[in-house]
Write a protein that holds these residues in place. Sequence first.
Motif, mmCIF file in Angstrom:
data_model
loop_
_atom_site.group_PDB
_atom_site.id
_atom_site.type_symbol
_atom_site.label_atom_id
_atom_site.label_comp_id
_atom_site.label_asym_id
_atom_site.label_seq_id
_atom_site.Cartn_x
_atom_site.Cartn_y
_atom_site.Cartn_z
ATOM 1 N N ASP A 10 0.656 -5.357 -5.354
ATOM 2 C CA ASP A 10 -0.597 -4.902 -4.554
ATOM 3 C C ASP A 10 -0.837 -5.969 -3.544
ATOM 4 O O ASP A 10 -0.268 -7.252 -3.343
ATOM 5 C CB ASP A 10 -1.880 -4.762 -5.507
ATOM 6 C CG ASP A 10 -1.784 -3.834 -6.195
ATOM 7 O OD1 ASP A 10 -0.928 -2.669 -5.996
ATOM 8 O OD2 ASP A 10 -2.427 -3.800 -7.157
ATOM 9 N N ALA A 69 1.453 -5.774 -0.163
ATOM 10 C CA ALA A 69 1.741 -4.833 -0.974
ATOM 11 C C ALA A 69 3.006 -4.191 -0.537
ATOM 12 O O ALA A 69 3.301 -4.209 0.453
ATOM 13 C CB ALA A 69 0.709 -3.620 -0.778
ATOM 14 N N SER A 109 -4.230 -1.475 -3.017
ATOM 15 C CA SER A 109 -2.508 -0.826 -3.515
ATOM 16 C C SER A 109 -1.924 -0.655 -2.216
ATOM 17 O O SER A 109 -0.595 -0.381 -2.255
ATOM 18 C CB SER A 109 -2.643 0.436 -4.363
ATOM 19 O OG SER A 109 -3.290 1.457 -3.270
ATOM 20 N N ASP A 117 0.326 0.777 -8.289
ATOM 21 C CA ASP A 117 0.241 2.294 -8.797
ATOM 22 C C ASP A 117 1.274 2.953 -8.639
ATOM 23 O O ASP A 117 1.593 4.115 -9.339
ATOM 24 C CB ASP A 117 -1.033 2.797 -8.043
ATOM 25 C CG ASP A 117 -2.416 2.195 -8.657
ATOM 26 O OD1 ASP A 117 -2.385 1.415 -9.592
ATOM 27 O OD2 ASP A 117 -3.362 2.161 -7.861
ATOM 28 N N GLY A 156 2.343 -0.556 -3.622
ATOM 29 C CA GLY A 156 1.495 -0.800 -4.494
ATOM 30 C C GLY A 156 1.844 -0.715 -6.096
ATOM 31 O O GLY A 156 2.886 0.282 -6.262
#
Length: 474
Positions: free
Chosen positions: A233, A104, A247, A183, A181
């Motif tokens: 990730d 990640a 993540s 996200d 990550g």
Amino acid sequence: MATISSPGIGSGLDVTGIVTGLVQAEQVPFEARIKDQEDTTTNKITALGSLVSAAAAFEDAAAKLNSSSLFEVNKITGSNDYFTTSVDSTAVAGSYSVEVKSLAQGQKLASQGYASDDFVGSGTMTIDVNGVDMELTFDGTETLSDMKDMINDAQDNPGLYASIITDDDGQHLILNSREVGKDNAISISVIDDDADNTDSLGLSAFSFLDPNADPDSPAPVGNNMNQTQAASDAVIVIDGALTVTQSSNVFKDAIEGVTIIAKKVNDENDTNTISVSQDTSQVGSALADFAAAYNTFLETSVTLGRVNTDSGIVGPLVGESILRTLTSQVRNVLSETIDSQGGVNSLASLGITSNREGLLEVDESVLANQVNDNFEDVKALFVGDNGIMNKLTDSLSGYTGGGGVIQSKIDSYKSTLDRLSIERETFAEKMTALEARLYTQFNTMDLLVGQLNSTGDYLQAQLDNLPGVVRQDN
């Protein structure tokens, strides 16, 4: 009017010496008796403090062996250049192959080049990281350095750092997501005051569409920032078939009770093995600590209650029933046996026995074999209401701690010291009064003798002057 006193001037007696001697005749034996009692009491308090300290340490060692968690410790092997591992008590023994497919990382964006005094434009910029927005407004007087400071200083910063790198093309704004990550990818939408939100001029030069965003959701347009590092990730594959995506680089409970921290990507189809097993060494270490704590406790008890006829040294707790009762209770518990289906039913069955001096000795070979072969029986011997260690801590807890028997005894001796201190103060007041009374009596006698001597001298002078009295000189 002040008076001048000179004790003994009338009688010729050493009144001060006489009074001092009489006072000391009372004081010296009292002081010797009080000091002897204080020394004896203080020694007992110190000795009881040593005893309760040794007993408390022994109690702690026993309590550690009465803990289920001690018998549920796991160990793990397999940390390497690609990942590190740790394990807790919930893990189950087993072996697993692990391949790190990717790590990640956080996203990095870089702007086009600017001169240090160039303005970045005017309008509104909205930066989104993981669904959290920050809105900044520019009036057209801000430089790239100002923009950097506005981003870093914003209270609602959604999770990114801004910095500046200067190269041959000028200054570049660098945006770096704080967390790794996908996200935490960065999206930047702009409402540019020049009415064009997509070109590379003005504030729209900083727009960037998150490449991972949902294409069906409203999204900013224009990717005018340069992505120098994509958000990604971490991915690991367990036992060649089970893919786990995270993540962050920390995989907690992908294998129950195991934490894997990815550090480096494996070569294709290259794996490393981790193994989880029960850690019996913790029990052996706790038993060794227990034996050492008991031996310290016993040696302390023996020393405090011993009479050495050769040296004449008498332990400060000789004759104290508390010492005999405590050591007797401990020995009784340690010699107990429990019902067991296996061969472990007492300390002796673990190779823990007493030598001629009463000290515990551990046969490490016997102990290691029993712990490895009969681990559950060893646990049953120590853990639970019927275990030896629970009975032992129950016995010891009655003596240790603030409300224990030993502390009560210490408090009693402290009360004795307080009483002796009061007795010393009372006696000192008595001696002060005695000294004053003796000086009064001797001064009165001294005055009377002085008066009689003066009268005698007067009479002798009168007789010497009478007619017919012949004076004979030698």
